[in-house]
Design an enzyme around this catalytic site. Structure first.
Site, PDB file in Angstrom:
ATOM      1  N   GLU A  30       0.874  -1.168   0.000  1.00  0.00           N
ATOM      2  CA  GLU A  30       0.000   0.000   0.000  1.00  0.00           C
ATOM      3  C   GLU A  30       0.911   1.218   0.000  1.00  0.00           C
ATOM      4  O   GLU A  30       1.923   1.242   0.717  1.00  0.00           O
ATOM      5  CB  GLU A  30      -0.927   0.015   1.218  1.00  0.00           C
ATOM      6  CG  GLU A  30      -1.843  -1.198   1.327  1.00  0.00           C
ATOM      7  CD  GLU A  30      -2.755  -1.377   0.135  1.00  0.00           C
ATOM      8  OE1 GLU A  30      -3.091  -0.364  -0.516  1.00  0.00           O
ATOM      9  OE2 GLU A  30      -3.131  -2.526  -0.162  1.00  0.00           O
ATOM     10  N   HIS A  33      -7.747  -3.864   0.143  1.00  0.00           N
ATOM     11  CA  HIS A  33      -6.808  -2.751   0.026  1.00  0.00           C
ATOM     12  C   HIS A  33      -5.943  -2.618   1.282  1.00  0.00           C
ATOM     13  O   HIS A  33      -5.476  -1.535   1.603  1.00  0.00           O
ATOM     14  CB  HIS A  33      -7.529  -1.429  -0.284  1.00  0.00           C
ATOM     15  CG  HIS A  33      -8.086  -1.360  -1.663  1.00  0.00           C
ATOM     16  ND1 HIS A  33      -7.280  -1.281  -2.784  1.00  0.00           N
ATOM     17  CD2 HIS A  33      -9.361  -1.359  -2.107  1.00  0.00           C
ATOM     18  CE1 HIS A  33      -8.046  -1.235  -3.863  1.00  0.00           C
ATOM     19  NE2 HIS A  33      -9.308  -1.279  -3.481  1.00  0.00           N
ATOM     20  N   ASP A  82      -4.594  -8.603   0.785  1.00  0.00           N
ATOM     21  CA  ASP A  82      -4.461  -8.672  -0.667  1.00  0.00           C
ATOM     22  C   ASP A  82      -3.426  -9.718  -1.080  1.00  0.00           C
ATOM     23  O   ASP A  82      -3.598 -10.407  -2.098  1.00  0.00           O
ATOM     24  CB  ASP A  82      -4.082  -7.297  -1.230  1.00  0.00           C
ATOM     25  CG  ASP A  82      -5.230  -6.302  -1.154  1.00  0.00           C
ATOM     26  OD1 ASP A  82      -6.267  -6.647  -0.558  1.00  0.00           O
ATOM     27  OD2 ASP A  82      -5.093  -5.184  -1.679  1.00  0.00           O
TER      28      ASP A  82
END
Length: 656
Positions: free
Chosen positions: A46, A185, A190
Site C-alpha cells: 500500500e 486494500h 491482498d
C-alpha cells in the site's frame, strides 16, 4: 522513474546469474525445478500514490508458499515520512496516526529482503510493487537480489478468456475463483487473496505441459524489444486525464483511447503485456502519440467517442459508427404497423445494433398489442383491415398478429396503435404485463423451451425500451449543469445540452464553484436539437452522460426544465429483465420464473435540484460513498399513469 521489470526467460535468468545475479538465478536447477517445489513470496504494497519517485510505501504484506502450503507471512506498516492523501486514507483505511510509530523503509526493506531471499517474487501487477521496492533499494544503496518476478495480471490475461474475465483486477479474480480471503486494500489481505488466485491460475495450466518455471516463462507472452524502444513516445505526456491518439507513418490516426493518467496508460502499451495481437501491431506502426488533456474523466470519455467517430481508426473496434443502428417506428399508414428503419421518428425505440434482434422485439410488441404484421398495402381511404385466422384459412405459422374472424374497422384498430405508442413512450406498462402473463402461461403449460425464448425476448424488449426512455429524458432537456465531488474535495462540472457535453471544467478545493460554472455556461457549445427521441445526440455519448449524472454524489446546479421519466417507463421493469438475463446465463437448467418488480420508476440519485437563480454549491464531503444506488428503489408515481416529475427545476440551490 524506475524501469519496468520484464518477465525473463530461463535463458535470461542464466545470463543474469553469470553476471552475479541473485541466489535464485544462480542456481542452475532453478528453471528446471517444478512449480510445486518452487518457493514463492507473494507480496502486496500500500502506498501514498502511484509514482515510486514521488510517493512512499505505507504497508508491506507478503506470504511465503511452497507446494500449496503457507510457510510464512510478513506484514508491517511503514512510516512514509510524509502526509497520506485523503483519497488514499479513504481507500485503504491507513491513517497518519497508524503509521506514526511504524518503522521506516530502510529497516523494513532489509527485513523483507531477508524474508524473501532465495524465493520467486509474485505480485498482482508486479510492475507496481517491485517498482516501488526496487526504487527504494536503489535509493538506499541496498542490494536488490531479485532478477525476475511473476505477475498474476499477465498470467491471468494469458490463462483466462475475455468472456470469462473481462477484467483481471484482483477483486474480479477473487470473485471469479471464490477465494476465502477477499482483497480489502490492505497489504496482507491482498497478498493472501493473490496466493489463492495464483494457485487457481496454475491449476488451469497444469494440463498444458507447464511444470517448471522455465515452462511458465515460455508460456507467458514476452515483451517485445521493439515496443519497449518506443517508450520515448510517452515522454511528453502529462499525468492528467485525457485522450491519446496513436498516429502512423502517414500521420493517420491508428488508435484512440482514454485514460485518467495519460502518461501511465500510454507507457503500458510499450511493455508488450496486452495479449491482443492487433494492439501490438498498432504500437509497432506508431510514430507519434498526440494527446488532448481534459478536465476530468467524463470529458475524456466524450472526446474519445467523438474522435473515434471522426477518424474511424483502423485499430479501434467500438464506437466507429455512433449513429448506426436500427429503430423500431410506427408507420404513418392508415392502419399503422411497426417497422424497422435506419431513421428515427420522435416516438421511435432504439437504436438496436442487430436487425434480427430489432425485428424480434417489434414482432413481440406487435403480437402483444395486436398490431398488424402483414405488409399488405392498404389505400389511404381503406375502411378496414382483415387478415384471416388460421382457422379461416390464414397462415398457420407467422400469420398476421391482427388476424381476426371479421374485418377490423379503424375505431377497432386505433386503440391498439395507442397502446403500442404508450408502451414506446413509457406512459403505461400494460403491454409488458401481458408479455409476462404469456410467460406464465407457457411455463404452466410446461412448454419450457418456448418459455425460455419468450423470456429472453421480453428481457431484451424491456432493456431497449428502458434505455431509450432514459436517454430521451436527458436529451429533451435544453441545458442542465451537474456537479460531482472529486477525490480532492473539489468539484467536477459538466454543462449538458440536449444529451451532448457542451462544456466541462473543475473547481478545485477552495475555489468558489459558481463563477466557474458561469464561465463554463457562457462558453459552452451551442447545440441545435434534431428529430428523434435523442434529438440527434450520439446514443453512446448520451448513455455516458446519463451514467455520470446518476452516480452517487452528483447534483443538479441549474436546469432549464425538469428532468423526468414517465411513470410507466420500462425502467421500472429492469430488475425483472436482470433476473431473466441471469436465468438465461445460468443455462436455464432449473425451472425459474422471474417475477416482475412492481417498483415505480426511480428518480435519478440527486437529492436536491436547482433553478437558474443565484445560489451556491455546498462544500463536498470529506468521504463519499462508493456504493451504487439501487436503480429500482421506490419513487413517486402518479395515480393516473401520467408522467411524474421526478426531478424539477424549481427548488432553491443548496446553501454554500
Amino acid at each position: 522513474m524506475v524501469g519496468d521489470p520484464v518477465q525473463l526467460s530461463f535463458a535470461d535468468l542464466m545470463t543474469a546469474a553469470g553476471r552475479g545475479g541473485d541466489d535464485v538465478a544462480a542456481d542452475p536447477t532453478f528453471g528446471e525445478e517444478s512449480l510445486f517445489d518452487t518457493t514463492f513470496v507473494v507480496v502486496d504494497l500500500e502506498t501514498t500514490g502511484g509514482d515510486p519517485a514521488r510517493d512512499a510505501i505505507t504497508e508491506i504484506g507478503a506470504v511465503k508458499v511452497r507446494g500449496g502450503e503457507v510457510i510464512g507471512e510478513f506484514a508491517t506498516l511503514v512510516d512514509p515520512e510524509r502526509s497520506i492523501p485523503p483519497k488514499i486514507v479513504a481507500l485503504t483505511g491507513i491513517t497518519e496516526a497508524m503509521v506514526y510509530d511504524a518503522p521506516r523503509i530502510p529497516e523494513v526493506l532489509s527485513s523483507f529482503i531477508e524474508f524473501a531471499r532465495g524465493c520467486l517474487l509474485v505480485a498482482h501487477n508486479a510492475r507496481f510493487d517491485t517498482g516501488f521496492l526496487r526504487h527504494n533499494a536503489t535509493r538506499l544503496g541496498r542490494e536488490w537480489p531479485f532478477v525476475t518476478s511473476l505477475c498474476t495480471v499477465r498470467l491471468a490475461r494469458r490463462v483466462l478468456t475475455r468472456d470469462e474475465a473481462p477484467t483481471v483486477g484482483l477483486g474480479a479474480l477473487a470473485e471469479l475463483f471464490d477465494v476465502s480471503v477477499r482483497p480489502t486494500h490492505r497489504a496482507l489481505d491482498d497478498a493472501r487473496a493473490t496466493v489463492e488466485v495464483l494457485h487457481h491460475l496454475l491449476e488451469r495450466i497444469g494440463n498444458q505441459g507447464v511444470r517448471t518455471y522455465g515452462d511458465l516463462t515460455a508460456y507467458l507472452p514476452r515483451g517485445n524489444p521493439r515496443l519497449r524502444a518506443k517508450r520515448h513516445l510517452a515522454d511528453a505526456l502529462p499525468a492528467r486525464p485525457g485522450v491519446y491518439l496513436f498516429r502512423g507513418p502517414s500521420d493517420e490516426v491508428l488508435y484512440v483511447g482514454t485514460a485518467t493518467d495519460l502518461r501511465r496508460r500510454v507507457m503500458s502499451y510499450f511493455t508488450g503485456s496486452d495479449p491482443r495481437a492487433r494492439i501490438g501491431e498498432m504500437v509497432s506502426l506508431a510514430t507519434r502519440v498526440d494527446h488532448v488533456e481534459c478536465a476530468h474523466a467524463l470529458e475524456a470519455g466524450v472526446r474519445e467517442l467523438r474522435l473515434i467517430a471522426a477518424h474511424t481508426p483502423a485499430y479501434n473496434r467500438r464506437s466507429t459508427q455512433p449513429h448506426r443502428g436500427w429503430w423500431i417506428t410506427l408507420t404513418a399508414e392508415r392502419f399503422p404497423r411497426l417497422q424497422i428503419s435506419r431513421t428515427a421518428t420522435d416516438d421511435a425505440v432504439g437504436p438496436i445494433p442487430n436487425r434480427t434482434r430489432a425485428s424480434e422485439i417489434a414482432d413481440l410488441m406487435s403480437r402483444a398489442s395486436g398490431l398488424r404484421t402483414c405488409r399488405t398495402r392498404l389505400p389511404a381511404s381503406a375502411g378496414h383491415h382483415w387478415c384471416r385466422t388460421a382457422a379461416d384459412g390464414g397462415d398457420l405459422i407467422g400469420g398476421c398478429a391482427a388476424a381476426s374472424e371479421g374485418p377490423l374497422t379503424l375505431p377497432d384498430y386505433l386503440p391498439r396503435v395507442q397502446a403500442t405508442h404508450d408502451l414506446m413512450t413509457g406512459r403505461t406498462v400494460a403491454l409488458l404485463d401481458s408479455m409476462v402473463a404469456e410467460l406464465d402461461r407457457l411455463t404452466d403449460a410446461q412448454m419450457f423451451e418456448t418459455a425460455a425464448r419468450h423470456r429472453d425476448r421480453v428481457a431484451a424488449t424491456i432493456e431497449v425500451l428502458a434505455r431509450t426512455q432514459r436517454l430521451a429524458s436527458l436529451c429533451r432537456v435544453a441545458e442542465i449543469v451537474v456537479a460531482r465531488p472529486d477525490d480532492a474535495r473539489g468539484w467536477e462540472l459538466a454543462v449538458i445540452r440536449h444529451g451532448r457535453l457542451a462544456s466541462a471544467g473543475i473547481a478545485r478545493r477552495g475555489v468558489a464553484p459558481m463563477p466557474v460554472i458561469d464561465v463554463l455556461t457562457a462558453s459552452a457549445e451551442t447545440v441545435i436539437p434534431a428529430d428523434g427521441p435523442l434529438t440527434g445526440a450520439s446514443p453512446e455519448e448520451a448513455a455516458l452522460l446519463y451514467r455520470w449524472i446518476s452516480e452517487p454524489g452528483a447534483r443538479i446546479v441549474t436546469t432549464s426544465e425538469p428532468l423526468w421519466l414517465p411513470a410507466g417507463s420500462a425502467q421500472g421493469r429492469t430488475r425483472w429483465a436482470a433476473c431473466a438475463r441471469h436465468a438465461a446465463e445460468s443455462g436455464g437448467r432449473r425451472r425459474s420464473r422471474p417475477v416482475p418488480a412492481r417498483t415505480p420508476v426511480p428518480a435519478p440519485p440527486v437529492r436536491r435540484t436547482a433553478s437558474p437563480t443565484s445560489g451556491a454549491i455546498p462544500a463536498p464531503p470529506a468521504r463519499r460513498s462508493r456504493t451504487p444506488m439501487d436503480p429500482n428503489t421506490d419513487g413517486p408515481r402518479s395515480t393516473d399513469g401520467s408522467p411524474e416529475m421526478l426531478m424539477g427545476g424549481n427548488s432553491d440551490r443548496p446553501e454554500h
